[in-house]
Design an enzyme around this catalytic site. Structure first.
Site, short mmCIF file in Angstrom:
data_model
loop_
_atom_site.label_atom_id
_atom_site.label_comp_id
_atom_site.label_asym_id
_atom_site.label_seq_id
_atom_site.Cartn_x
_atom_site.Cartn_y
_atom_site.Cartn_z
CD GLN A 1 7.68 -6.96 2.64
OE1 GLN A 1 8.65 -7.61 2.27
NE2 GLN A 1 6.54 -7.51 2.96
CD GLU A 2 4.83 -0.51 1.65
OE1 GLU A 2 3.71 -0.76 1.17
OE2 GLU A 2 4.98 -0.19 2.85
CB SER A 3 5.01 -2.07 -5.03
OG SER A 3 6.35 -1.74 -5.34
#
Length: 730
Positions: A587-589
């Site tokens: 989700q983050e990267s």
């Protein structure tokens, strides 16, 4: 199942066992006859297309998951065996590993005679031979091997590499003429353009095949100054601009291309985005005049409606969409309803709503309206009405993003109404119909399956079984063989040479391109290309996507597993569920190690430099030597912080993940104001849309990694699909 799900180590399945008969074994005549039969069958299969089934029979492909050091002994054993496709693969892979370690003589021994034995990779065997001779300093023999590629396989994509490595001007000319889509050719082209920038045909090669590479916009800008381009060349330039989000320039170039529905729409849209309202209106109107029956014309009418002031004057455009373009009628009706509501035309609103939920009830807009009313009814505690409004979304709008959400809440509301059996059935329905969704996980939790809940998911350490690389669904057999052998650079060059349809790829080509982006470390682009296949809107392409989405290879490509060893190690150190860590990283990267946010959050887990400096002394790290672009260091810091957020909230992963996104201050505030008795109610009422979606996406990721890579949960999800055979075909 509990024991299987809570195993304390992550294991890797390496696939089929090694060949049972190794060099030096003694065979009886019947055994030898039996083995020779298998050998002949394998040789016959070598000329057949690679499939997931015959891939699984290989003892070599699973070894690609291991490091060269780990697989060396097994490959050597296979090399000593009887002639077979796997023996050829083992020779090639072992030779490649030896060349990487500069052990050229040993590699040459393995490569000798392999060109004849392994025709599928024959030109690459010659290139490997040349590479080995280069290491030994035998330049003449290396040159002979490359020349042999050109003599024996002049039209093979591997010839592009030979031409590039030979490097003479006449050979570079051949590379440009014969292999314009090969990345090595692009390198030749760029160097020539540095010497003389005004070479139109060379610029067009980059515009057509390398438009997504750095520096492409500058090349396009030079082409725009050339008045001699043909319409089809202007379309190449325009599409390249469009793909680079240079919409104003794209509109200018499309204006000089052939007048097709797509080109006219993109002229209008590019002008609209650029703020050129009157010109955009003219382009949209021309599209409706020249191609009134097309989908692009319907979209143009919607754009005209949104640009028209005052808004009441937009109604004729919307009515045209409703009457002539049924696929876009839902969007037009929703826009019309908003205008009529502003005019306080109650009768008109009701008529439009009735039309929306009846004649166009299968549209996304109908689903949005039904869900809006259902939520209002639930908020008023009229759960019967909420159930009645939401239930049709599941069956009438199965492709809607709201369908799994509506299904789950239909179950929750059925429970409140005392309909426990109905609730159970709808939870099972959600798992079978929408197995990829966050709400399938929430349904599984509610049904009591051991999949982890918000309050205990961090403690679970699920068994994880990453599968082998999938067989690509586009490209030649040579390309597929290189890819499955982990020969990523050559596989990439082969694929790019074959991939002539880059600007308008088929479903199979786009999926395969996504796989190849993973091999180049471009995980974000790879996931994006594979995920966007669900947006295909042509009937035949939608059907192809639906068929592909039934295969586990599609979902495992959409939820890949890079950096497994680092995730495994630091998750164990922090006593975190490795799949939860993986879900957060995705989700983050999207697994891009050097990506940065506008706030300078860096790397896989998007750690802020100041946060890392605060953490460093607590984990005995030098705060002056932090490298957040290093995957191992980033996961080290990120998992510490994720553990920290868990400790703040009594190991409740819902609150820990929300805090990771919104910060502890906001979460503490929400705990004072939002409903805490039901975690699902809490999630739905988080006031920050970004954080609400973040929580659902992270746990949706977690669920997908669990159902795709944990054998026990994968089996259970499959059982729920079997209960609803009419749904399992989706």
């Amino acid at each position: 199942m509990l024991k299987k799900l809570q195993k304390k180590q992550i294991s890797l399945i390496v696939g089929a066992g090694l060949c049972a008969f190794l060099a030096g074994a003694m065979f009886s005549a019947p055994e030898m006859g039996k083995y020779l039969g298998q050998w002949l069958k394998q040789f016959k299969n070598q000329s057949e297309q690679l499939t997931e089934a015959n891939k699984a029979e290989s003892a070599v492909f699973p070894l690609v998951l291991q490091s060269p050091q780990e697989r060396a002994a097994k490959l050597q054993e296979l090399v000593k065996g009887f002639p077979s496709p796997d023996r050829n693969r083992a020779r090639y892979l072992l030779a490649s590993d030896l060349i990487e370690r500069k052990q050229a003589k040993e590699a040459l021994n393995l490569l000798e005679g392999l060109e004849k034995d392994y025709p599928l990779l024959a030109p690459y065997i010659l290139l490997k031979t040349a590479q080995a001779y280069d290491i030994l300093g035998e330049e003449g023999k290396a040159s002979d091997s490359r020349q042999a590629v050109l003599k024996r396989y002049p039209e093979h994509p591997a010839a592009a590499k030979a031409l590039y490595l030979i490097g003479l001007d006449e050979y570079q000319d051949k590379a440009i003429a014969s292999f314009p889509s090969n990345p090595l050719t692009w390198d030749i082209v760029r160097k020539r353009l540095e010497t003389n920038p005004n070479q139109q045909q060379l610029q067009l090669i980059l515009a057509k095949y390398a438009y997504d590479e750095p520096g492409s916009v500058a090349v396009l800008d030079r082409l725009m100054k050339n008045p001699t381009l043909k319409p089809e060349e202007w379309e190449i330039v325009a599409t390249a601009y469009w793909e680079n989000n240079e919409f104003d320039k794209a509109a200018s170039a499309y204006a000089k291309a052939a007048k097709t529905p797509r080109n006219l729409y993109r002229i209008g849209r590019g002008l609209q985005i650029s703020g050129k309202r009157e010109q955009a209106i003219a382009a949209y109107q021309q599209l409706n005049s020249d191609f009134p029956e097309t989908n692009e014309a319907g979209t143009a009418l919607l754009r005209l409606a949104e640009m028209t002031k005052p808004s009441k004057n937009a109604l004729p455009y919307l009515d045209q969409v409703i009457s002539k373009h049924p696929e876009q009628a839902g969007e037009a009706l929703l826009a019309k309803i908003k205008i009529l509501q502003a005019q306080k035309d109650t009768k008109g609103v009701n008529e439009a709503l009735q039309l929306l939920v009846t004649k166009h009830g299968n549209t996304e807009q109908a689903a949005e309206y039904r869900w809006k009313i259902a939520q209002e009814k639930a908020k008023a505690q009229d759960y019967q009405a909420a159930w009645q409004w939401a239930q049709p979304i599941i069956t009438s709008n199965p492709d809607s993003i709201l369908a799994p959400r509506a299904g789950f809440w239909v179950g929750k509301w059925a429970t409140k109404l005392g309909k426990t059996q109905d609730a159970k059935q709808v939870y099972e329905y959600v798992i079978s119909q929408f197995p990829y969704s966050y709400y399938a996980w929430r349904s599984a939790v509610t049904l009591g399956l051991n999949v982890g809940d918000f309050n205990n998911v961090r403690q679970l350490t699920p068994e994880v079984v990453p599968l082998l690389r999938p067989v690509p669904i586009a490209g030649s057999e040579t390309f597929k063989e290189l890819y499955l052998l982990g020969q990523d650079r050559d596989a990439f060059l082969q694929w790019e040479t074959e991939f002539q349809n880059k600007m308008q790829p088929t479903v199979a080509e786009q999926f395969t391109e996504g796989l190849m982006r993973f091999t180049q470390g471009e995980n974000l682009i790879g996931i994006d290309k594979i995920s966007k296949l669900e947006d295909r809107d042509k009937p035949e392409e939608k059907a192809q996507y639906e068929a592909l989405s039934q295969k586990i290879i599609y979902w495992q490509a959409r939820y890949p597993f890079p950096y497994l060893k680092e995730i495994e190690y630091w998750s164990q150190q922090r006593q975190l569920n490795p799949l939860l860590v993986t879900a957060l990283i995705r989700q983050e990267s999207r697994f891009q190690p050097k990506i940065k946010s506008v706030a300078n959050a860096t790397g896989l887990m998007q750690v802020l430099p100041d946060t890392a400096k605060w953490i460093a002394p607590q984990i005995k790290q030098d705060s002056k030597k932090i490298d957040l672009e290093n995957p191992n260091e980033n996961i080290m810091f990120g998992t510490w912080y994720l553990d920290h957020t868990h400790q703040q909230y009594g190991n409740n992963s819902l609150l820990a993940i929300a805090s990771y996104n919104a910060g502890p201050g906001n979460v503490s505030k929400w705990l004072q104001t939002l409903p805490k008795e039901d975690p699902d109610e809490f999630v739905e009422t988080i006031p920050f849309d970004e954080t609400k979606n973040y929580v659902r996406q992270v746990f949706g990721n977690y669920w997908n990694y669990l159902r795709l890579y944990n054998p026990e949960i994968s089996r259970i999800v499959g059982q729920y699909s079997a209960k609803h055979p009419q749904l399992s075909q989706r």
